[in-house]
Design an enzyme around this catalytic site. Structure first.
Site, short mmCIF file in Angstrom:
data_model
loop_
_atom_site.label_atom_id
_atom_site.label_comp_id
_atom_site.label_asym_id
_atom_site.label_seq_id
_atom_site.Cartn_x
_atom_site.Cartn_y
_atom_site.Cartn_z
N HIS A 63 1.00 -1.43 -0.12
CA HIS A 63 0.10 0.13 0.03
C HIS A 63 0.86 1.24 0.08
CE1 HIS A 63 -2.89 -2.60 2.33
NE2 HIS A 63 -3.58 -2.59 0.98
N LYS A 118 -15.14 -8.99 5.41
CA LYS A 118 -14.04 -9.36 5.96
C LYS A 118 -13.94 -9.15 7.56
CE LYS A 118 -11.15 -8.06 2.16
NZ LYS A 118 -9.93 -7.32 1.66
N ARG A 169 -1.48 -6.50 -8.29
CA ARG A 169 -0.43 -7.25 -7.88
C ARG A 169 -0.69 -8.44 -9.13
NH1 ARG A 169 -2.20 -9.01 -2.12
NH2 ARG A 169 -4.24 -8.97 -3.37
N SER A 177 -3.24 -8.11 3.03
CA SER A 177 -3.29 -7.98 4.22
C SER A 177 -3.82 -9.28 5.05
CB SER A 177 -4.39 -6.75 4.65
OG SER A 177 -4.07 -5.31 3.91
#
Length: 170
Positions: free
Chosen positions: A24, A48, A97, A135
């Site tokens: 990030h 989440k 990514r 994360s």
């Protein structure tokens, strides 16, 4: 938006950031050179399970971005398009990514373009050192005692260590 030389080129980088990672930060370091101001918009993702509270995430991002002078951090809830209108933003920042990221992000960009056509989504590739960093992976590794010191800012590593100790006591 973004078309006037007198107007601030404001971008929003939305996400749950639970926790913020070096990936990030890499995205922010790259994009802070492009925009006059970036708001890191921390959102509660109902799909989440969060490890950190919204306030903790805001603090961790603020501490991790002290070296960048055009970054602000705040929480938001609701529809991103509405938030972007209130901020008069010209762009949404999204980090990529993998190809899988692109497919998901492309769909999100298309719906956002439909909802708020004057705002563009800017995709930034993560540095190759951070290609595998998420994360979720960071949380799992850190809470199981793994060394994530090269994957997150130091302030995040320390907070993850504290969370791990707290969870062991429960």
């Amino acid at each position: 938006m973004c078309s006037s030389d007198l107007q601030v080129r404001l971008a929003v980088y939305p996400g749950s950031f639970d926790p913020v990672t070096n990936g990030h930060i890499d995205i922010l370091e790259k994009t802070c050179k492009i925009f006059d101001k970036i708001i890191v918009a921390v959102v509660h993702n109902v799909s989440k399970q969060a490890l950190f509270t919204l306030d903790e995430r805001v603090t961790l991002i603020e501490e991790s971005t002290k070296h960048l002078d055009n970054i602000e951090v705040e929480c938001f809830s609701g529809l991103l398009a509405n938030y972007l209108r209130t901020k008069d933003a010209c762009a949404i920042i999204r980090g990529l990514r993998t190809v899988a990221d692109f497919e998901y992000e492309m769909h999100m960009a298309m719906i956002n373009k439909r909802l708020i056509p004057e705002v563009d989504t800017i995709f930034i590739m993560s540095d190759s050192r951070n290609i595998f960093v998420s994360s979720s992976i960071i949380k799992e590794a850190a809470l199981l005692g793994g060394d994530v010191s090269e994957l997150v800012p130091e302030v995040v590593r320390l907070k993850l260590e504290t969370k791990r100790r707290e969870m062991k006591q429960e």
